[in-house]
Design a protein around this motif. Sequence first.
Motif, PDB file in Angstrom:
ATOM      1  N   PHE A   1      23.978  40.622  37.338  1.00 25.64           N
ATOM      2  CA  PHE A   1      23.656  41.986  36.894  1.00 25.64           C
ATOM      3  C   PHE A   1      23.950  41.807  35.534  1.00 25.64           C
ATOM      4  CE2 PHE A   1      25.574  42.909  41.291  1.00 25.64           C
ATOM      5  CZ  PHE A   1      24.429  42.800  41.765  1.00 25.64           C
ATOM      6  N   GLY A   2      23.092  41.431  34.546  1.00 31.21           N
ATOM      7  CA  GLY A   2      23.569  41.314  33.244  1.00 31.21           C
ATOM      8  C   GLY A   2      23.753  42.503  32.676  1.00 31.21           C
ATOM      9  N   ARG A   3      24.594  42.287  31.725  1.00 34.04           N
ATOM     10  CA  ARG A   3      24.943  43.372  30.652  1.00 34.04           C
ATOM     11  C   ARG A   3      24.497  43.193  29.095  1.00 34.04           C
ATOM     12  NH1 ARG A   3      31.678  42.732  29.955  1.00 34.04           N
ATOM     13  NH2 ARG A   3      31.481  40.761  28.565  1.00 34.04           N
ATOM     14  N   GLY A   4      23.663  42.119  28.841  1.00 36.10           N
ATOM     15  CA  GLY A   4      22.990  42.000  27.681  1.00 36.10           C
ATOM     16  C   GLY A   4      23.872  41.278  26.716  1.00 36.10           C
ATOM     17  N   ASP A   5      25.055  40.581  26.991  1.00 34.81           N
ATOM     18  CA  ASP A   5      25.715  39.837  25.977  1.00 34.81           C
ATOM     19  C   ASP A   5      26.438  38.882  26.838  1.00 34.81           C
ATOM     20  OD1 ASP A   5      27.757  41.200  27.324  1.00 34.81           O
ATOM     21  OD2 ASP A   5      28.515  42.106  25.374  1.00 34.81           O
ATOM     22  N   GLY A   6      27.111  37.909  25.936  1.00 37.40           N
ATOM     23  CA  GLY A   6      27.907  36.811  26.497  1.00 37.40           C
ATOM     24  C   GLY A   6      29.330  36.529  26.195  1.00 37.40           C
ATOM     25  N   VAL A   7      30.090  35.688  26.624  1.00 39.21           N
ATOM     26  CA  VAL A   7      31.493  35.572  26.022  1.00 39.21           C
ATOM     27  C   VAL A   7      31.515  34.244  25.231  1.00 39.21           C
ATOM     28  CG1 VAL A   7      33.583  35.388  26.707  1.00 39.21           C
ATOM     29  CG2 VAL A   7      32.329  36.857  27.775  1.00 39.21           C
TER      30      VAL A   7
ATOM     31  N   ASP B   1      33.797  45.595  35.829  1.00 41.07           N
ATOM     32  CA  ASP B   1      34.887  46.574  35.608  1.00 41.07           C
ATOM     33  C   ASP B   1      36.154  46.135  35.164  1.00 41.07           C
ATOM     34  OD1 ASP B   1      36.313  45.939  37.841  1.00 41.07           O
ATOM     35  OD2 ASP B   1      35.671  47.692  39.064  1.00 41.07           O
ATOM     36  N   SER B   2      37.015  47.250  34.787  1.00 42.42           N
ATOM     37  CA  SER B   2      38.361  46.645  34.288  1.00 42.42           C
ATOM     38  C   SER B   2      38.984  45.620  35.184  1.00 42.42           C
ATOM     39  CB  SER B   2      39.205  47.549  33.802  1.00 42.42           C
ATOM     40  OG  SER B   2      39.532  48.486  35.020  1.00 42.42           O
ATOM     41  N   TYR B   3      38.863  45.514  36.551  1.00 43.29           N
ATOM     42  CA  TYR B   3      39.408  44.656  37.419  1.00 43.29           C
ATOM     43  C   TYR B   3      38.803  43.550  37.670  1.00 43.29           C
ATOM     44  CZ  TYR B   3      42.230  49.066  38.962  1.00 43.29           C
ATOM     45  OH  TYR B   3      43.063  49.907  38.734  1.00 43.29           O
ATOM     46  N   GLY B   4      37.395  43.305  36.899  1.00 43.98           N
ATOM     47  CA  GLY B   4      36.871  41.961  37.205  1.00 43.98           C
ATOM     48  C   GLY B   4      35.984  42.102  38.456  1.00 43.98           C
ATOM     49  N   LEU B   5      35.609  43.414  38.803  1.00 45.91           N
ATOM     50  CA  LEU B   5      34.904  43.538  39.970  1.00 45.91           C
ATOM     51  C   LEU B   5      33.238  43.613  39.598  1.00 45.91           C
ATOM     52  CD1 LEU B   5      37.137  45.709  42.361  1.00 45.91           C
ATOM     53  CD2 LEU B   5      36.454  43.407  42.703  1.00 45.91           C
ATOM     54  N   PRO B   6      32.234  42.814  39.808  1.00 39.72           N
ATOM     55  CA  PRO B   6      30.840  43.102  39.395  1.00 39.72           C
ATOM     56  C   PRO B   6      30.306  44.382  40.067  1.00 39.72           C
ATOM     57  CG  PRO B   6      31.230  40.656  40.318  1.00 39.72           C
ATOM     58  CD  PRO B   6      32.523  41.610  40.726  1.00 39.72           C
TER      59      PRO B   6
ATOM     60  N   GLN C   1      40.647  36.331  36.627  1.00 42.37           N
ATOM     61  CA  GLN C   1      40.670  35.689  37.970  1.00 42.37           C
ATOM     62  C   GLN C   1      39.824  36.141  39.107  1.00 42.37           C
ATOM     63  OE1 GLN C   1      45.234  35.598  38.155  1.00 42.37           O
ATOM     64  NE2 GLN C   1      45.150  33.455  38.206  1.00 42.37           N
ATOM     65  N   ILE C   2      39.872  37.380  38.975  1.00 40.87           N
ATOM     66  CA  ILE C   2      39.242  38.114  40.096  1.00 40.87           C
ATOM     67  C   ILE C   2      37.872  38.124  39.868  1.00 40.87           C
ATOM     68  CG2 ILE C   2      38.708  40.460  41.033  1.00 40.87           C
ATOM     69  CD1 ILE C   2      41.437  39.364  41.719  1.00 40.87           C
ATOM     70  N   LEU C   3      37.284  38.114  38.790  1.00 38.86           N
ATOM     71  CA  LEU C   3      35.990  37.672  38.399  1.00 38.86           C
ATOM     72  C   LEU C   3      35.578  36.466  38.803  1.00 38.86           C
ATOM     73  CD1 LEU C   3      33.419  38.728  36.906  1.00 38.86           C
ATOM     74  CD2 LEU C   3      34.110  37.923  34.663  1.00 38.86           C
ATOM     75  N   SER C   4      36.210  35.466  38.512  1.00 37.76           N
ATOM     76  CA  SER C   4      35.950  34.008  38.892  1.00 37.76           C
ATOM     77  C   SER C   4      35.785  33.895  40.191  1.00 37.76           C
ATOM     78  CB  SER C   4      37.095  33.128  38.099  1.00 37.76           C
ATOM     79  OG  SER C   4      37.058  33.036  36.765  1.00 37.76           O
TER      80      SER C   4
END
Length: 221
Positions: free
Chosen positions: A16-22, A33-38, A116-119
């Motif tokens: 679910f691309g947001r148009g940028d990277g890290v 979101d702020s909790y790391g949930l896609p 950690q949640i996102l990972s």
Amino acid sequence: MNNYKLKIKLLSDTTFGRGDGVAGIVDQEVEHDSYGLPYLRGRTLKGLLSEECDNLIHSLVDNQKHWQELVCKLFGISGSGLDIMAAVHIGDARLPSDLQQAVAHEIQENDLTSQQILSSLTTIRKQTAISAETGVAEAKSLRSARVVIRDLEFTSDLLFETETVEEDMLTLLAIGTLSLRHLGSGRNRGRGHVQCTLHDADGNDITRNYIHRFGQEVKNS
């Protein structure tokens, strides 16, 4: 107000691309979101459904104008200022609410981080461009993208302000839902294969309950 739900099951890894990277991690990050949930933005989902409906309507010879007008009425007209008058409001597609609550609790009580949640719900895929002339990887073409892992299920709320919903509108939602099989970045390269279903307020799968009318239209065309 009428409430329906659209469920999206990931059959393959999806971005679910947001148009940028890290910097230093991925070239393409997933929306989260702020909790790391896609999650998938409702506006994006609305555009995908509208596009699927438009493509199907073009297969009609007769009565095409009726269905095209209904698409505009259902989803609004993007960029015209009339999109706020769409008959249906499509919410963000998110993971199950019990999982959201559990994650929020773990972050607040047990010092888990959003990263950690996102990972735990994603992984990173790498790819490179191959030269058509030499058959080898092109220099400096290696790119990495985060993907949401397969088998996760997301749900979007579909809200109608009216007390009753036209059967033809539900028909459009049903055929758009059935035909939406790929989404997200990389959907033309093996990612983003999904299975979508339409449900009523009680959770019943009604995806195939309303498609007979459109099927008859196609048959008669």
